[in-house]
Design an enzyme around this catalytic site. Structure first.
Site, PDB file in Angstrom:
ATOM      1  N   CYS A   1      44.700  54.232  49.655  1.00  0.00           N
ATOM      2  CA  CYS A   1      44.937  53.352  50.807  1.00  0.00           C
ATOM      3  C   CYS A   1      44.611  51.876  50.541  1.00  0.00           C
ATOM      4  O   CYS A   1      45.378  51.174  49.912  1.00  0.00           O
ATOM      5  CB  CYS A   1      44.173  53.873  52.020  1.00  0.00           C
ATOM      6  SG  CYS A   1      44.852  53.265  53.591  1.00  0.00           S
TER       7      CYS A   1
ATOM      8  N   ASP B   1      54.308  52.950  86.096  1.00  0.00           N
ATOM      9  CA  ASP B   1      53.325  53.438  85.130  1.00  0.00           C
ATOM     10  C   ASP B   1      53.217  54.959  85.150  1.00  0.00           C
ATOM     11  O   ASP B   1      53.287  55.619  84.114  1.00  0.00           O
ATOM     12  CB  ASP B   1      51.956  52.814  85.395  1.00  0.00           C
ATOM     13  CG  ASP B   1      51.955  51.312  85.191  1.00  0.00           C
ATOM     14  OD1 ASP B   1      52.732  50.836  84.350  1.00  0.00           O
ATOM     15  OD2 ASP B   1      51.182  50.615  85.873  1.00  0.00           O
ATOM     16  N   SER B   2      53.016  55.527  86.329  1.00  0.00           N
ATOM     17  CA  SER B   2      52.880  56.985  86.409  1.00  0.00           C
ATOM     18  C   SER B   2      54.190  57.681  86.045  1.00  0.00           C
ATOM     19  O   SER B   2      54.179  58.788  85.489  1.00  0.00           O
ATOM     20  CB  SER B   2      52.416  57.409  87.802  1.00  0.00           C
ATOM     21  OG  SER B   2      53.362  57.077  88.798  1.00  0.00           O
TER      22      SER B   2
ATOM     23  N   LYS C   1      37.490  55.866  45.968  1.00  0.00           N
ATOM     24  CA  LYS C   1      38.063  54.659  46.577  1.00  0.00           C
ATOM     25  C   LYS C   1      37.123  53.481  46.371  1.00  0.00           C
ATOM     26  O   LYS C   1      35.933  53.557  46.658  1.00  0.00           O
ATOM     27  CB  LYS C   1      38.278  54.916  48.073  1.00  0.00           C
ATOM     28  CG  LYS C   1      39.008  53.814  48.822  1.00  0.00           C
ATOM     29  CD  LYS C   1      39.252  54.263  50.256  1.00  0.00           C
ATOM     30  CE  LYS C   1      40.029  53.248  51.071  1.00  0.00           C
ATOM     31  NZ  LYS C   1      40.263  53.717  52.454  1.00  0.00           N
TER      32      LYS C   1
ATOM     33  N   GLY D   1      54.968  57.074  92.416  1.00  0.00           N
ATOM     34  CA  GLY D   1      56.305  56.529  92.621  1.00  0.00           C
ATOM     35  C   GLY D   1      56.486  55.199  91.933  1.00  0.00           C
ATOM     36  O   GLY D   1      57.554  54.583  92.021  1.00  0.00           O
TER      37      GLY D   1
ATOM     38  N   GLU E   1      45.162  60.593  52.332  1.00  0.00           N
ATOM     39  CA  GLU E   1      43.730  60.304  52.205  1.00  0.00           C
ATOM     40  C   GLU E   1      42.891  61.270  53.037  1.00  0.00           C
ATOM     41  O   GLU E   1      43.191  61.523  54.211  1.00  0.00           O
ATOM     42  CB  GLU E   1      43.498  58.867  52.680  1.00  0.00           C
ATOM     43  CG  GLU E   1      42.075  58.374  52.641  1.00  0.00           C
ATOM     44  CD  GLU E   1      41.961  56.927  53.112  1.00  0.00           C
ATOM     45  OE1 GLU E   1      40.872  56.355  53.007  1.00  0.00           O
ATOM     46  OE2 GLU E   1      42.982  56.369  53.581  1.00  0.00           O
TER      47      GLU E   1
END
Length: 573
Positions: free
Chosen positions: A147, A326-327, A111, A323, A43
Site C-alpha cells: 500500500c 433524505d429518508s 511494510k 416523505g 493488505e
C-alpha cells in the site's frame, strides 16, 4: 517472457479467520488451475483491515499466525507462490506479506511506510520494516511492497527498481472517497511510466465500519498504460499475463530511468525456482471502468451499509419515512443493499405533517416494495406537553417543542429496534450534521447513518440518478420539487434557518474539507453568511461526537477523518 499473476480482489471480514481462510483457499485453487506464478491478496487480508486495537491483544496475533500456518500447509501440493497479508509478530507487530510456496514459508516483507493521516493510525500499531525485498523468480526480479510503500516519491519501489525489479506487486487496502479511483489510476500509471516497470496493485474490497474499500485493482504496463482494471465495489479473482520484455525496450527508447540512479539500497533477495507446466498465453481484453459520480457514491454507500449489517450479524433495518428526500434516498439504498424484505419504513406524522409528505412516504414505500407502518405522534406529543406545562409556564414556545417531536420519533424507532432486532438507519446528510440542523437523541438516533458524508445538494443528484438508473419513478417527483422541511412547526422550511443549500454546501466544503479560514472563504461568499455557517459548524462539534457512524465518501469526513476538539476557544466568527 511474462509473469502470470492471479489478483484476489476479495472482501475480508475482520477477525473472521475461518471465512477469510475459505476465500484464500478458493483463490489459491483458481490460481493453481490457471497455472499462475503468483497469487496476491490485499493488505492484511488474513486478519481483515484495519484491525485497530485488536492488534494489542496477543490472542488475536497468535490466532493470525495459527491461520497463516494453515495456508502454508494447504500450499504443499500447489505450484503457485502465495503472497498473503498478515501480521508478523517478532519483538513487535509488523504489517506484513508472507511468501509461501510448496508448503514452505520462504520469507516476508514488512511494510516500511506507515500512514498516519486521514483514517489511518498505523504508527499506533506497527513497527516500520527496514528491509527492502525482491523475489528472484526463475531469473525474473519481482519487487514486493504494501500500500503506502508505493505512494511515496522515494520509497521501497524506488530501490526495488534500481536493484533490477522488473515487476512490482503491491498488496493494498486503500479506502474510498470520491476522486480516489481517478487519482489512483493516474498515480500508478505515472509511477509505471517513470520507472518503466509494470505494477500489479491488488486492493481490498468491502465495508469496515465507516470506511469502504472499493477494489478497482490495477495492472499497468512499463509504458504507463492500464492493462487491466478490476471491478469497482465488487469481488473479482482475475489471472493476467504481464509482459516483462517490454521493460528493456522502454528503457532503451526512453532513458529517463537512468537519471534516477542516484543511490542504491541493500535489498534482500528471496530466490524461488519453479517449473511451470506448459501453458498458453492468456488472452484478456483490456477493461477499465468509468462510473459517474452519483453511481460511484451510491455503490460505495450500498456496499458500506450491506457489509455493516451483514458482518455485524443483523438482517433488517428500520427507517423513519418523512416523505422528504433524505429518508427516501436512504430507503432506496437500504433496499438495494439488503433486499426489500429486510427494510421496514415507519411513518410518524404529527399535527404539522403535510398531507403530501404522508402520501409521498407511502408512494415511496410502495414503489420500493417495502413493508411500512404508521405511528401517529400527535397524542404522544400533547401528553409530553401536558406533563411539562407547569415547568414551562411563562416561557414561549421555541425549538424545545420542535425537538420533543424529533425525540418522540427517535424513541419509537428505537423501541422497534429493541423489540425486533432491527438496526435504525439515521437519515441525516452532511449539510445538516455539519451545521447541527438535527436533534440529538431525535433524528440522530440509529445504528448506522448511510448518507452522513453526503451534502444535501449531492443527495438530490444521487436520487435523480437512481430514478434514471431504475428507468422509472421510485422516489416520487414531488419529493424533488417541494422545499426541504423538517415539518416541526407550521410552514417551516430549511431555508428559514440555513442559507440556500447551493451556497451552504460550497461554504461547508471550503471550511471543512479545505480548512480555509472565514476570511479566505469570504472572498467568494458573503462575510456574514460565512461567519454564520462557521459558527454553526464549530458550535455543533459536541453533537457530531455523539452521532452515528456512516460511510466515508468525501476526502474529509466527520469522525476518524476530521478530529476537532469539542472544548475549544479558538473561533474565527
Amino acid at each position: 517472457m511474462y509473469i502470470r499473476v492471479t489478483i484476489a480482489q476479495l472482501n475480508s471480514h475482520l477477525g473472521n479467520f475461518d471465512e477469510n481462510l475459505k476465500k484464500i483457499y478458493k483463490a489459491v485453487d483458481i490460481a493453481e488451475k490457471n497455472k499462475a506464478d503468483f497469487v496476491i491478496f490485499p493488505e492484511l487480508f488474513l486478519t481483515g483491515y484495519p484491525p485497530e486495537d485488536l492488534i494489542l491483544r496477543t490472542s488475536f496475533l497468535k490466532k493470525n499466525i495459527k491461520y497463516l500456518e494453515k495456508v502454508i500447509s494447504y500450499s504443499k501440493d500447489k505450484n503457485v507462490v502465495i503472497l498473503l497479508g498478515y501480521i508478523d509478530v517478532e519483538e513487535d507487530a509488523y504489517n506484513s506479506v508472507s511468501i509461501i510456496h510448496h508448503g514452505k514459508f520462504l520469507g516476508k516483507y514488512h511494510k516500511q511506510l506507515l500512514p498516519n493521516y486521514s483514517v489511518f493510525d498505523e504508527h499506533r500499531y506497527f513497527k516500520p520494516g527496514k528491509e527492502t525485498v525482491i523475489i528472484e523468480y526463475n531469473s525474473i526480479k519481482v519487487g514486493l511492497n504494501i500500500c503506502e510503500d508505493i505512494w511515496s516519491p522515494i520509497g521501497p519501489l524506488h530501490y526495488q527498481v534500481l536493484n533490477g525489479a522488473q515487476l512490482i506487486l503491491n498488496a493494498s487496502a486503500s479506502p474510498y472517497y470520491y476522486g480516489k479511483r481517478t487519482l489512483r489510476k493516474q498515480y500508478l500509471s505515472t509511477k509505471s511510466y517513470d520507472y518503466h516497470c509494470p505494477i500489479v496493485y491488488c486492493n481490498l474490497i468491502g465495508g469496515q465500519d465507516e470506511v469502504v474499500f472499493d477494489g478497482g485493482s490495477i495492472v499497468t504496463t512499463s509504458k504507463g498504460d492500464i492493462l487491466y482494471e478490476c471491478k469497482p465495489f465488487d469481488e473479482e479473482i482475475i489471472t493476467i499475463d504481464i509482459p516483462i520484455e517490454e521493460n528493456l525496450r522502454t528503457n532503451l527508447q526512453d532513458p529517463r530511468r537512468r537519471y534516477i540512479e542516484l543511490e542504491k539500497k541493500d535489498v534482500k533477495i528471496i530466490k524461488i525456482s519453479n517449473i511451470q507446466p506448459k501453458r498458453k498465453k492468456l488472452k484478456l481484453s483490456k477493461i477499465t471502468y468509468n462510473l459517474n459520480k452519483e453511481n460511484e457514491i451510491f455503490k460505495a454507500i450500498t456496499l458500506g451499509l450491506k457489509d455493516y449489517i451483514k458482518k455485524n450479524g443483523f438482517k433488517k433495518v428500520v427507517i423513519g419515512l418523512s416523505g422528504g428526500m433524505d429518508s427516501s434516498l436512504v430507503a432506496a439504498i437500504a433496499t438495494e443493499a439488503l433486499g426489500k424484505e429486510n427494510v421496514v419504513g415507519i411513518l410518524m406524522p404529527s399535527m404539522y405533517s403535510s398531507e403530501h409528505s404522508i402520501k409521498d412516504a407511502i408512494a415511496l414505500a410502495e414503489n420500493l416494495g417495502i413493508k411500512y407502518h404508521t405511528l401517529k405522534i400527535t397524542d404522544i406529543y400533547y401528553s409530553f406537553m401536558s406533563e411539562l406545562k407547569d415547568i414551562f409556564k411563562d416561557h414561549p414556545e421555541d425549538i424545545t417543542e420542535e425537538n420533543i417531536q424529533a425525540r418522540i420519533r427517535g424513541t419509537l424507532l428505537m423501541a422497534l429496534s429493541n423489540k425486533f432486532g432491527y438496526i435504525v438507519l439515521a437519515t441525516g446528510n452532511k449539510s445538516e450534521i455539519a451545521t447541527g440542523y438535527s436533534t440529538l437523541y431525535g433524528d440522530m438516533v440509529g445504528g448506522f447513518s448511510p448518507i452522513k458524508d453526503v451534502y444535501k445538494t449531492e443527495v438530490y443528484k444521487i436520487a435523480k440518478w437512481y430514478n434514471e438508473h431504475k428507468g422509472k419513478e421510485i422516489i416520487p417527483h414531488n419529493v424533488f420539487i417541494k422545499p426541504p422541511s423538517a415539518e416541526l412547526r407550521p410552514d417551516q422550511k430549511d431555508q428559514d434557518t440555513l442559507p440556500p443549500y447551493e451556497i451552504l454546501d460550497e461554504i461547508l466544503k471550503l471550511y471543512i474539507e479545505k480548512e480555509l479560514s472565514v476570511e479566505e472563504i469570504s472572498e467568494k461568499y458573503d462575510l456574514n453568511t460565512v461567519k454564520y455557517v462557521a459558527k454553526l459548524v464549530d458550535k455543533n462539534e459536541y453533537k457530531r461526537r455523539q452521532g452515528v457512524i456512516g460511510v466515508k465518501v468525501t476526502e474529509r469526513s466527520f469522525g476518524k477523518d476530521r478530529r476537532m476538539p469539542i472544548t475549544n476557544h479558538y473561533k474565527e466568527w
